[in-house]
Scaffold this active site. Structure first.
Site, PDB file in Angstrom:
ATOM      1  N   HIS A 148       0.836  -1.205   0.000  1.00 46.70           N
ATOM      2  CA  HIS A 148       0.000   0.000   0.000  1.00 46.70           C
ATOM      3  C   HIS A 148       0.869   1.252   0.000  1.00 46.70           C
ATOM      4  O   HIS A 148       0.343   2.364   0.103  1.00 46.70           O
ATOM      5  CB  HIS A 148      -0.919   0.021   1.232  1.00 46.70           C
ATOM      6  CG  HIS A 148      -1.984  -1.028   1.218  1.00 46.70           C
ATOM      7  ND1 HIS A 148      -2.734  -1.310   0.091  1.00 46.70           N
ATOM      8  CD2 HIS A 148      -2.440  -1.863   2.191  1.00 46.70           C
ATOM      9  CE1 HIS A 148      -3.603  -2.267   0.377  1.00 46.70           C
ATOM     10  NE2 HIS A 148      -3.436  -2.623   1.637  1.00 46.70           N
ATOM     11  N   SER A 153     -19.234  -6.045   1.755  1.00 46.98           N
ATOM     12  CA  SER A 153     -20.396  -5.834   0.873  1.00 46.98           C
ATOM     13  C   SER A 153     -20.049  -6.126  -0.581  1.00 46.98           C
ATOM     14  O   SER A 153     -20.897  -6.570  -1.352  1.00 46.98           O
ATOM     15  CB  SER A 153     -20.927  -4.411   1.022  1.00 46.98           C
ATOM     16  OG  SER A 153     -20.318  -3.543   0.091  1.00 46.98           O
TER      17      SER A 153
HETATM   18  P1  A3P Z   1     -16.104  -3.759   1.005  1.00 44.94           P
HETATM   19  O1  A3P Z   1     -15.590  -3.528   2.371  1.00 44.94           O
HETATM   20  O2  A3P Z   1     -16.711  -2.525   0.401  1.00 44.94           O
HETATM   21  O3  A3P Z   1     -17.016  -4.914   0.912  1.00 44.94           O
HETATM   22  P2  A3P Z   1      -8.820  -4.731  -0.210  1.00 44.94           P
HETATM   23  O4  A3P Z   1      -8.576  -6.085  -0.710  1.00 44.94           O
HETATM   24  O5  A3P Z   1      -8.096  -3.643  -0.947  1.00 44.94           O
HETATM   25  O6  A3P Z   1      -8.641  -4.657   1.268  1.00 44.94           O
HETATM   26  O7  A3P Z   1     -10.343  -4.385  -0.508  1.00 44.94           O
HETATM   27  C1  A3P Z   1     -11.370  -5.050   0.168  1.00 44.94           C
HETATM   28  C2  A3P Z   1     -12.666  -4.659  -0.485  1.00 44.94           C
HETATM   29  O8  A3P Z   1     -12.779  -5.373  -1.720  1.00 44.94           O
HETATM   30  C3  A3P Z   1     -13.852  -5.045   0.365  1.00 44.94           C
HETATM   31  O9  A3P Z   1     -14.860  -4.087   0.055  1.00 44.94           O
HETATM   32  C4  A3P Z   1     -14.181  -6.413  -0.197  1.00 44.94           C
HETATM   33  O10 A3P Z   1     -15.479  -6.853   0.072  1.00 44.94           O
HETATM   34  C5  A3P Z   1     -13.968  -6.142  -1.676  1.00 44.94           C
HETATM   35  N1  A3P Z   1     -13.796  -7.362  -2.448  1.00 44.94           N
HETATM   36  C6  A3P Z   1     -12.917  -8.361  -2.267  1.00 44.94           C
HETATM   37  N2  A3P Z   1     -13.116  -9.356  -3.146  1.00 44.94           N
HETATM   38  C7  A3P Z   1     -14.163  -8.968  -3.900  1.00 44.94           C
HETATM   39  C8  A3P Z   1     -14.876  -9.570  -4.976  1.00 44.94           C
HETATM   40  N3  A3P Z   1     -14.550 -10.779  -5.418  1.00 44.94           N
HETATM   41  N4  A3P Z   1     -15.909  -8.885  -5.523  1.00 44.94           N
HETATM   42  C9  A3P Z   1     -16.252  -7.666  -5.065  1.00 44.94           C
HETATM   43  N5  A3P Z   1     -15.618  -7.047  -4.050  1.00 44.94           N
HETATM   44  C10 A3P Z   1     -14.594  -7.682  -3.476  1.00 44.94           C
END
Ligand code: A3P
Length: 391
Positions: free
Chosen positions: A204, A358
């Site tokens: 990050h 979500s």
């Molecule tokens: P939300 O908290 O809005 O649901 P990161 O991996 O950068 O930490 O991001 C996490 C976010 O990506 C979370 O969002 C998670 O639910 C979403 N995410 C992860 N896999 C996903 C998928 N297959 N489809 C849609 N959203 C996804």
């Protein structure tokens, strides 16, 4: 003087043999009001000599330490609401004043000087932009659909470079002998340095804090940057910080920190725009979470082309199914349920929730009122006015 002396929860002094070149290069530019390289190194370990106990002047580019008794509203919120057992303070680093835990300074020099490989695949993002989703996509494509290998937990096969700097367990571990940390948690930089090629690396860190070899272009790993609209990123980051990073305040205060650039890896827009402006470089691919949601097969094809892999339509469909939210939510290799469980078991954080939460675009509407939405929109427009980037 107060600047350094008043850190709360000071840990026992630690010893380092590592120089902190990544950070101190900047600190070195105006030594009159700054701490020197040696002093700064000591400073990171909280045993600063009297002569060096000076805050850098406002606007300085070197590391700026955040005093525990700061009157600044952002600093005060951070100190009051975001000081879990594994965090001893914060520091702002570089020209964009990127906020990072104090512990980052223990690793900054090693990250700056790390040996990058041309065969590496890097996923870079602001937290909660869809990093995990993009990691899994890139890994499966580049590993030629090795779904058996994909059962290995993602943090092990696709480690997070800045994992260790985020969580300072040095004072916690002696009291929790049962808490056994794997190397990718206890020293993510060493873990990555020792990996076989091709390495997969998540970070990050913003552009300006990536290893020198990447910034200077002497090594050209494949870099995929993924961005997401600010409102959904903020909501997602809020939940993440409650369940995994020990944030204990309200959503309103969290938004103040987000907009004010006072959360780890913030400020948000410079993070995104520094990659957006490099999007046409041959070793950089710029993706948006919203596009993955809109047309995942199209993004899979684009990513495969970037990684130099030919996929047939059957493979695209198979991968799109593997990457669906429902499948990822129930996949223990990528859903971080185990990490959340460890936090709960050892009382490191207490909030309930799931990493795969979500998975929507526009989920912010459920928690943000019209005024807050308008504020985020104004802020977004101001920051994107000179770019062609839209969300
Ligand atoms: P939300 O908290 O809005 O649901 P990161 O991996 O950068 O930490 O991001 C996490 C976010 O990506 C979370 O969002 C998670 O639910 C979403 N995410 C992860 N896999 C996903 C998928 N297959 N489809 C849609 N959203 C996804």
């Amino acid at each position: 003087m107060k600047c350094v002396q008043s850190y709360r929860r000071l840990g026992r002094p630690r010893v380092s043999s590592r120089p902190l070149r990544g950070v101190t290069r900047q600190a070195n530019s105006s030594l009159k009001h700054r701490i020197s390289i040696d002093q700064l190194e000591t400073c990171a370990f909280l045993t600063l000599p009297e002569s060096a106990k000076q805050c850098p002047p406002p606007g300085a580019m070197g590391p700026q330490f955040i005093p525990a008794d700061s009157n600044d509203e952002q600093d005060r919120l951070l100190n009051e609401l975001f000081m879990p057992p594994f965090r001893k303070g914060y520091v702002r680093v570089g020209p964009n004043k990127v906020l990072l835990p104090l512990y980052y300074l223990d690793y900054a020099g090693r990250i700056e000087d790390m040996e990058v490989r041309d065969s590496d695949v890097w996923i870079v993002s602001h937290p909660k932009a869809g990093t995990t989703w993009t990691q899994e996509m890139a890994w499966v494509i580049n590993q030629d659909f090795d779904f058996e290998g994909a059962k290995v937990p993602l943090p092990e096969r696709f480690p997070f470079l800045d994992h260790t700097p985020l969580f300072d367990y040095t004072d916690i571990l002696p009291n929790l002998p049962e808490l056994q940390l794997p190397l990718f948690v206890s020293d993510s930089v060493t873990y990555i340095n020792e990996m076989k090629s091709p390495r997969y690396i998540k970070t990050h860190l913003p552009w300006e804090l990536l290893p020198k070899q990447i910034r200077e272009g002497t090594k050209k790993p494949k870099i995929i940057y993924v961005a997401r609209n600010a409102k959904d990123t903020c909501v997602s980051y809020y939940h993440h910080c409650k369940i995994l990073e020990g944030y204990s305040g309200s959503f309103d205060n969290y938004c103040k920190l987000f907009l004010g650039g006072s959360l780890c890896f913030a400020p948000f827009w410079p993070h995104v725009l520094n990659f957006w402006k490099r999007r046409d470089e041959p070793n950089i691919l710029f993706l948006k979470y919203e596009d993955l949601k809109k047309d995942l097969p199209a993004v899979i094809r684009k990513t495969a082309a970037f990684l130099g892999k030919d996929l047939n339509e059957e493979q695209v469909d198979l991968l799109a199914e593997h990457l669906s939210f429902a499948r990822m939510k129930s996949n223990p290799a990528v859903n971080y349920e185990a990490a959340i469980e460890i936090n709960r078991r050892f009382n490191l954080t207490t909030a309930d929730g799931h990493f795969m939460r979500s998975g929507q675009v526009g989920n912010y509407k459920e928690v943000m009122g019209p005024e807050l939405i308008a504020e985020f929109d104004r802020w977004t427009q101001e920051n994107l006015a000179k770019s062609e980037l839209t969300f």
